[in-house]
Design a protein around this motif. Sequence first.
Motif, PDB file in Angstrom:
ATOM      1  N   UNK A 104      29.803  28.506 -41.343  1.00 61.82           N
ATOM      2  CA  UNK A 104      30.675  29.564 -41.858  1.00 61.82           C
ATOM      3  C   UNK A 104      31.907  29.707 -40.965  1.00 61.82           C
ATOM      4  N   UNK A 105      33.081  29.905 -41.568  1.00 62.28           N
ATOM      5  CA  UNK A 105      34.324  30.062 -40.802  1.00 62.28           C
ATOM      6  C   UNK A 105      34.314  31.339 -39.965  1.00 62.28           C
ATOM      7  N   UNK A 106      33.772  32.374 -40.487  1.00 62.81           N
ATOM      8  CA  UNK A 106      33.600  33.664 -39.799  1.00 62.81           C
ATOM      9  C   UNK A 106      34.921  34.210 -39.242  1.00 62.81           C
ATOM     10  N   UNK A 107      36.008  34.027 -39.984  1.00 61.44           N
ATOM     11  CA  UNK A 107      37.270  34.663 -39.602  1.00 61.44           C
ATOM     12  C   UNK A 107      37.072  36.173 -39.586  1.00 61.44           C
ATOM     13  N   UNK A 108      37.795  36.837 -38.698  1.00 57.41           N
ATOM     14  CA  UNK A 108      37.581  38.273 -38.516  1.00 57.41           C
ATOM     15  C   UNK A 108      37.985  39.064 -39.760  1.00 57.41           C
ATOM     16  N   UNK A 109      39.058  38.651 -40.416  1.00 55.79           N
ATOM     17  CA  UNK A 109      39.525  39.352 -41.620  1.00 55.79           C
ATOM     18  C   UNK A 109      38.954  38.678 -42.862  1.00 55.79           C
ATOM     19  N   UNK A 110      38.150  39.374 -43.660  1.00 54.10           N
ATOM     20  CA  UNK A 110      37.648  38.760 -44.898  1.00 54.10           C
ATOM     21  C   UNK A 110      38.764  38.634 -45.938  1.00 54.10           C
ATOM     22  N   UNK A 111      38.453  37.991 -47.049  1.00 54.84           N
ATOM     23  CA  UNK A 111      39.451  37.786 -48.097  1.00 54.84           C
ATOM     24  C   UNK A 111      39.920  39.119 -48.677  1.00 54.84           C
ATOM     25  N   UNK A 112      41.173  39.151 -49.053  1.00 48.00           N
ATOM     26  CA  UNK A 112      41.720  40.351 -49.677  1.00 48.00           C
ATOM     27  C   UNK A 112      43.019  40.039 -50.374  1.00 48.00           C
ATOM     28  N   UNK A 129      30.267  39.702 -49.268  1.00 42.20           N
ATOM     29  CA  UNK A 129      30.893  38.977 -50.384  1.00 42.20           C
ATOM     30  C   UNK A 129      31.562  37.703 -49.877  1.00 42.20           C
ATOM     31  N   UNK A 130      32.252  37.836 -48.766  1.00 36.88           N
ATOM     32  CA  UNK A 130      32.961  36.685 -48.211  1.00 36.88           C
ATOM     33  C   UNK A 130      32.004  35.543 -47.895  1.00 36.88           C
ATOM     34  N   UNK A 131      30.913  35.860 -47.244  1.00 36.53           N
ATOM     35  CA  UNK A 131      29.976  34.809 -46.847  1.00 36.53           C
ATOM     36  C   UNK A 131      29.239  34.225 -48.046  1.00 36.53           C
ATOM     37  N   UNK A 132      29.005  35.043 -49.047  1.00 32.27           N
ATOM     38  CA  UNK A 132      28.312  34.551 -50.241  1.00 32.27           C
ATOM     39  C   UNK A 132      29.210  33.608 -51.046  1.00 32.27           C
ATOM     40  N   UNK A 133      30.480  33.951 -51.176  1.00 36.71           N
ATOM     41  CA  UNK A 133      31.356  33.234 -52.104  1.00 36.71           C
ATOM     42  C   UNK A 133      32.160  32.115 -51.464  1.00 36.71           C
ATOM     43  N   UNK A 134      32.553  32.277 -50.215  1.00 39.08           N
ATOM     44  CA  UNK A 134      33.509  31.333 -49.615  1.00 39.08           C
ATOM     45  C   UNK A 134      32.868  29.998 -49.277  1.00 39.08           C
ATOM     46  N   UNK A 135      33.674  28.950 -49.318  1.00 37.04           N
ATOM     47  CA  UNK A 135      33.175  27.606 -49.016  1.00 37.04           C
ATOM     48  C   UNK A 135      32.915  27.439 -47.519  1.00 37.04           C
ATOM     49  N   UNK A 136      32.082  26.444 -47.173  1.00 35.42           N
ATOM     50  CA  UNK A 136      31.626  26.229 -45.797  1.00 35.42           C
ATOM     51  C   UNK A 136      32.023  24.836 -45.313  1.00 35.42           C
ATOM     52  N   UNK A 137      31.728  24.584 -44.015  1.00 33.94           N
ATOM     53  CA  UNK A 137      31.876  23.218 -43.503  1.00 33.94           C
ATOM     54  C   UNK A 137      30.877  22.313 -44.227  1.00 33.94           C
ATOM     55  N   UNK A 138      31.321  21.114 -44.565  1.00 31.65           N
ATOM     56  CA  UNK A 138      30.491  20.188 -45.344  1.00 31.65           C
ATOM     57  C   UNK A 138      29.343  19.651 -44.489  1.00 31.65           C
TER      58      UNK A 138
END
Length: 750
Positions: free
Chosen positions: A177-185, A267-276
């Motif tokens: 997971x990228x785990x950026x501090x700011x989720x999507x918005x 939501x971010x972790x459920x929906x966002x793409x990950x490292x392959x």
Amino acid sequence: MHTKVYRNDGYAKVTGRASFVDDFRFNTIAFAVPVYSQYVHAKILKIHTKKAKNAPGVLGVFTWKDVHGKLHCGQINHDLPIFAKDKIRYEGDVIAIVVAETKEQALSAASLVNLDAEELPPLLSVEEAMKDGAPLVHEQIKGNIVCHHKIRRGNCEEAFKNCDFVIEKEFTTPFVEHMYLEPEGSICRPRFDGILEVYGSMQHPFSTRRFISIYLGLSESQIEVYSHPTGGSFGGKDDTAAVVCARTTLAADRLQRLVKTIYTREWSMKESYKRVPFKIRFKYGLSQSGKILAIKCHVLADSGAYTSTTPWLTWRAAVQSCGPYEIENVHTDVISVATNNVYTGAFRGFGAPQMNFAIEQMMDICAYELKISPINIRKINMLKQDSTTITGQVLNNHTVSTDKVLETILTASDYDLKIKNNSYGKTDNDRLYGIGLAMSYRGTSIGAEGIDFASCIINCQFDGSIILSTGIHENGQGAESAMTLILAEQLGVNIDRIHYHPMSTSHIPDSGTTVASRGTMMGGGAIYKGVIKLKKFISEALCEELGCDPEKIQFKDDYIWGKNELKLHWPDAIKILHQKRIYPYSFGYYQAPAIDWDEEKGQGIPYFSYVYSCQAVELEVNKKTGKVKLLNIWAAHDIGKAVNPGLVKGQIYGGITQGIGMTLTEELQMENGHITSLNYNQYKVPKATDIPEIRAFIIENPDPNSPTGAKGIGEPALEIIAPAIANAVYAATGKRYYSLPIKIEGESSK
């Protein structure tokens, strides 16, 4: 001595004055929230929205039926839906968004959206998805094979027959997971002139605009996407972030009012793409002296439910599948497979961290098997000046510095002395000691994945101040600062004259996405070209005042210099130009050097230049608990030219820290296709106390293929820390770990 440190946005960010997407305030704003199905794989029968539409405060509930453009979009294959229509392909598929006057009302109403569906058995492994007769994740992707990249050089089978040693190993890397501090918005404001004004936590405004245009069936000129501070990306805010912006924009367009969407971490972790995730199988053939004669490499990559950029990053993995070594016989297959797992895509390193985890351990494994030094086996095989790579490219157009980065690390770390202290599992106390290293070479920019280009605008004002814009997006990495420094140096003016103006998609051409560690080189190249044009017509306009031919005029020290020490202070010179009705404005455009690639054979020139890197790690392992304590890290990177050395080192520190997480602490837990680690309390990123002292060494060999001499550092910083740690762990414990994250079982847990 590297002393330059400059950050144009530093004050705003450390004081909290910088505005991220959730900080923008507008009147009469509505709030949107996504609705998920809770299925991993299912056939959609009917979506029930009536109850939600009638709930208090609800302004609208939008599904695929409200999409006036195309339902699917994507970076490569257009398979990513704005809303799921016929099938749920992974648990992050969104079936609807609910828009209400308040976020609380939207959340309450979202629970009233119901789905009738027929649950289908999910494909959760690449092996299962590749079986004959397996269900298809996408009907158009035959056999669930998304792509297959090959490297073919020499004759591996014949070469293996003549090898003294043949060594075979398998490695696996996970979803990360990228785990950026700011989720999507996102926020969308419909303007009075018909333009849809979009703000969002994204890494590429132009890509976002393209997604919105396709989904909504609008022209790109009807959509203006603004660049503003982004709270981290690391490759993770392209596809998902663009879709979030598109859904928000759809709602705003239909309702003709401001709409805002801010994701929760879950939501971010459920929906966002990950490292392959990769499954890597290596077969190495070597001579008694340690020369690698042949390599056979087979990789299976889990693309998940949608394609995203997986074909591009698996291509890079194939191209660099043998590391910075000269191998005459290579047979590489990298195959990407569709499953019902969370989809995967770009993440800092773009396929290289996975491959290097295996490659650099294989180098140590071979060295120990042959009873030679891990350093010597690298020296015997590593690429040198005029070497030929596994794709047949002769490295004769830039400085090849594998020897320099290696020697820098060996000297700085006292490696030859410390390697004698390796424990290999034997010690008189509870602490096992080990030191290990890893090397890499990384193709500069996007290479044969696409055509690379960038643009800039240099706009000189009447008072001598300068407005600079480029198409390079600032994700927090310091791109704006680098662009400003390059302009000041190239134009010979004081840096405080320059104001960097963040772009919007309506006032500057697309310059490509902020990926591939390309920002400084490509944006800097555009500025370099723009300055050449600007200097030319300034010199022609002022040659009379300066008493010399235009070609002899010089720009330095905030002055424009002519004959016999005649000079004009920069603001005075610009004022003269304005008075002459000659506007000091320049548009700069740079396109990367041409490359050549044969996809079927996997041969050619995939990149016009390379970054060379070496990192070493010194650590201890507690025998009782299995806990790894990192003691010291050394990193040397040849990045061409350091435009902003302080931030180059910052990139190195950050990349290594992120790589430490991937190696030791981060684990995306999944059960039957559902992600169960949905927040920081379950997905463990490294703490400050987990990070040891990091010593960074910047090696400079200005690259002749780059107008400014600069290459990049964002991804090289991360891509070899995992194998360096793994090699040090082996040196400490005597045990080899083939999967990430590394989990060491202590004596107390046996």
